[in-house]
Design a protein around this motif. Structure first.
Motif, PDB file in Angstrom:
ATOM      1  N   PHE A 342       0.833  -1.207   0.000  1.00  0.00           N
ATOM      2  CA  PHE A 342       0.000   0.000   0.000  1.00  0.00           C
ATOM      3  C   PHE A 342       0.866   1.255   0.000  1.00  0.00           C
ATOM      4  CE2 PHE A 342      -2.042   3.031   3.124  1.00  0.00           C
ATOM      5  CZ  PHE A 342      -2.831   3.672   2.190  1.00  0.00           C
ATOM      6  N   HIS A 343       1.877   1.296   0.867  1.00  0.00           N
ATOM      7  CA  HIS A 343       2.730   2.472   0.964  1.00  0.00           C
ATOM      8  C   HIS A 343       3.530   2.687  -0.317  1.00  0.00           C
ATOM      9  CE1 HIS A 343       2.367   3.849   5.240  1.00  0.00           C
ATOM     10  NE2 HIS A 343       1.769   2.683   5.311  1.00  0.00           N
ATOM     11  N   ALA A 344       3.926   1.606  -0.949  1.00  0.00           N
ATOM     12  CA  ALA A 344       4.648   1.738  -2.225  1.00  0.00           C
ATOM     13  C   ALA A 344       3.741   2.342  -3.284  1.00  0.00           C
ATOM     14  CB  ALA A 344       5.167   0.374  -2.668  1.00  0.00           C
ATOM     15  N   GLN A 345       2.492   1.880  -3.326  1.00  0.00           N
ATOM     16  CA  GLN A 345       1.553   2.403  -4.329  1.00  0.00           C
ATOM     17  C   GLN A 345       1.196   3.865  -4.073  1.00  0.00           C
ATOM     18  OE1 GLN A 345      -2.014   3.117  -4.092  1.00  0.00           O
ATOM     19  NE2 GLN A 345      -2.066   3.586  -6.287  1.00  0.00           N
ATOM     20  N   LEU A 346       1.162   4.273  -2.784  1.00  0.00           N
ATOM     21  CA  LEU A 346       0.822   5.660  -2.442  1.00  0.00           C
ATOM     22  C   LEU A 346       1.794   6.665  -3.064  1.00  0.00           C
ATOM     23  CD1 LEU A 346      -0.196   5.874   1.339  1.00  0.00           C
ATOM     24  CD2 LEU A 346      -1.648   6.168  -0.659  1.00  0.00           C
ATOM     25  N   LYS A 347       3.040   6.256  -3.260  1.00  0.00           N
ATOM     26  CA  LYS A 347       4.068   7.179  -3.748  1.00  0.00           C
ATOM     27  C   LYS A 347       3.969   7.441  -5.252  1.00  0.00           C
ATOM     28  CE  LYS A 347       7.310   5.663  -0.184  1.00  0.00           C
ATOM     29  NZ  LYS A 347       8.559   4.899   0.080  1.00  0.00           N
ATOM     30  N   GLU A 348       3.258   6.558  -5.960  1.00  0.00           N
ATOM     31  CA  GLU A 348       3.168   6.720  -7.412  1.00  0.00           C
ATOM     32  C   GLU A 348       2.435   8.011  -7.765  1.00  0.00           C
ATOM     33  OE1 GLU A 348       1.426   3.268  -9.163  1.00  0.00           O
ATOM     34  OE2 GLU A 348       2.891   1.888  -8.291  1.00  0.00           O
TER      35      GLU A 348
END
Length: 547
Positions: A342-348
């Motif tokens: 989730f946190h990785a996707q938030l940065k996109e």
């Protein structure tokens, strides 16, 4: 004394500091009584905006905000605000005028049965038929509006009653009341269910958005290490930079947080009720849902908890924190996996350079500008989902959005009230071009009040959220577009400052400069919603399913 003066003295006894609204012929005696009182009358340009401001005052202070209107069309203009406060659990009192009830000579002119109209939209509505009953009626209206679950109350003051003389009126003191403590047996049952679970999870809803409850929930999470997520109106109760935060249920299904929900065998639900659209977590026989709230659950097809602990939420959580210990069989490994993805996707797209701007970049730049105690006040539109999901709230009630009535038009009035409650904090109104134009006239009110307020107007030239849904349902793009004025000129015509960034890189400096300058500023920002369907309907669902 005149009954109108008694009415105002009763309001002062309740601690009322300001009233939002529009005067009319039928309440001029009340307005005159206000003139020499300690209460500030804030005249708005529309009764609906006055109601939104009063409701937000109540939401932030816990004390009923007060809105004033005349009879007929003034009173009917309060209807949406009444529903806004009632569904959103915001304490508010509406005062409306009325023709003389003993004798009047205008037939049915402007005559509406306002008390009957307000009945389904309020916790309490009464017409005052005797000056002697004013202290009791006002005390009861405030008590009903402010007690759990908070909401809207209404009093109608007819013109002849307001002019009556009254002798020896005794104001009723505000009572001291404690919310009930939870039942010991229910606490034991809830504690056993949490202890025996393998994958417990905590959900935080709107009713937990109180300072004391926030402290209690943070202690619960820190001691037990149980991961948590929030509903839209529960954002900020616990700092969303906390390492155990799993996200926000901004989308109904298919997000990373829903993968964690699917894996949970016990959901501790603190402060959510079905008036706020819930994530779909009820599956008979698959998990135990524990309802912790000030009142019992309203059972619905989407919500039927197995254990209910009714009482003060903060006290309940404190008791559970004291009673529970970390269990060696608790397994949060999958939740950790979900959180990382989730946190990785938030940065996109947080640094996406396209213009008109990508929603994620807008949210990221907003977060970079706002201090931890800065307040965002969102109108209703497509951007609400992006902010609910991507904006990390650090403190309670620092992102005010409406996921109950979910009405357009409340963003600007809500921000104005927030600034009056918190004059030393940064307050940002976030509106779409559709919602802003529903109460755009209140720009004059903000300027007249000399507020330091920034309005971020996200312009896409259409009703973006409905357009997104229309596309998701496979319908043709039809009936969602409209024209706009030049918003920079519109702001300047009202005495505010207008800005129009022409690149993604220009937005954040413009936002910072507007806050630094003081006064009322409107930023007209073009936004690109082309990724609505691809990210919210497809990519997130695919990525989360792969975890």
């Amino acid at each position: 004394m005149k009954a109108a003066l008694l009415f105002v003295k009763a309001l002062e006894a309740e601690g009322v500091r300001c009233i939002f609204g529009l005067p009319g012929e039928e309440n001029l005696d009340l307005v005159e009584a206000l003139r020499e009182s300690s209460i500030r009358l804030i005249v708005t340009r529309h009764e609906q905006a006055a109601g939104f401001m009063a409701a937000t005052w109540g939401r932030l202070t816990g004390e009923a905000g007060v809105a004033l209107s005349t009879l007929g069309p003034g009173a009917t203009n309060l209807v949406t605000a009444a529903a806004y406060a009632q569904l959103g659990a915001m304490p508010m009192l509406m005062i409306t005028g009325q023709k003389p009830i003993r004798l009047h000579k205008q037939g049915l002119f402007q005559l509406v049965d306002v008390v009957d109209m307000m009945q389904p939209l309020t916790k309490y509505t009464r017409q005052l038929v005797s000056a002697a009953t004013i202290p009791a009626r006002i005390r009861e209206a405030f008590r009903r509006a402010e007690e759990e679950r908070p909401g809207a109350a209404h009093l109608e003051l007819p013109e002849d009653i307001a002019r009556d003389d009254v002798d020896d009126a005794i104001l009723l003191p505000t009572e001291y009341a404690r919310r009930p403590s939870p039942d010991d047996a229910a606490l034991v049952q809830a504690g056993e269910a949490i202890s025996q679970a393998k994958h417990p999870i905590l959900m935080i809803g709107a009713a937990a958005n109180r300072q004391r409850t926030a402290v209690a929930l943070r202690a619960f999470i820190d001691k037990l290490g149980i991961p948590f997520f929030t509903t839209q109106m529960g954002k900020g109760v616990v700092d969303e930079d906390h390492p155990l935060w799993l996200g926000n249920a901004a989308l109904s299904d298919g997000d990373f947080v829903h993968r964690a929900i699917d894996a949970a065998d016990v959901i501790v639900n603190a402060g959510h009720d079905v008036v706020e659209k819930p994530p779909f977590f009820m599956h008979k026989g698959r998990r135990t849902v524990i309802h912790i709230n000030f009142s019992t659950a309203e059972v619905d097809a989407v919500y039927f908890p197995q254990i209910e602990v009714v009482g003060d939420i903060a006290h309940t959580i404190e008791r559970l924190t004291d009673a529970l210990q970390k269990q060696p069989h608790w397994d949060f490994g999958y939740f950790d996996k979900v959180r990382k993805a989730f946190h990785a996707q938030l940065k996109e797209h947080a640094d996406d350079a396209r213009f008109p701007m990508h929603p994620v970049r807008v949210v990221a730049d907003t977060r970079a500008c706002m201090p931890d105690d800065g307040v965002l006040c969102l109108d209703n539109g497509m951007y609400k989902l992006w902010y609910a999901r991507y904006y990390r709230a650090r403190q309670p009630n620092t992102i005010l959005l409406d996921n109950a009535l979910a009405t357009m038009g409340a963003g600007l009035p809500s921000a104005m009230a927030a600034k009056l409650v918190h004059p030393h904090r940064k307050v940002l109104a976030i509106c779409g071009d559709g919602g802003f134009m529903m109460n755009a006239q209140e720009l004059e009110t903000a300027v007249r009040l000399k507020l330091d307020l920034v309005i971020l107007l996200l312009r896409d030239g259409g009703y973006g959220m409905i357009r997104w849904k229309q596309a998701d349902m496979g319908f043709a793009d039809y009936g969602m577009q409209f024209g706009n004025p030049d918003f920079v000129m519109f702001a300047e015509a009202h005495g505010a400052h207008g800005h129009r960034p022409d690149s993604a890189d220009a937005f954040l400096p413009t936002l910072r400069a507007a806050f630094d300058a003081g006064g009322v500023h409107l930023i007209d920002l073009a936004i690109d919603y082309a990724d609505n369907h691809r990210i919210l309907d497809e990519q997130i669902r695919q990525l989360s399913a792969a975890v």
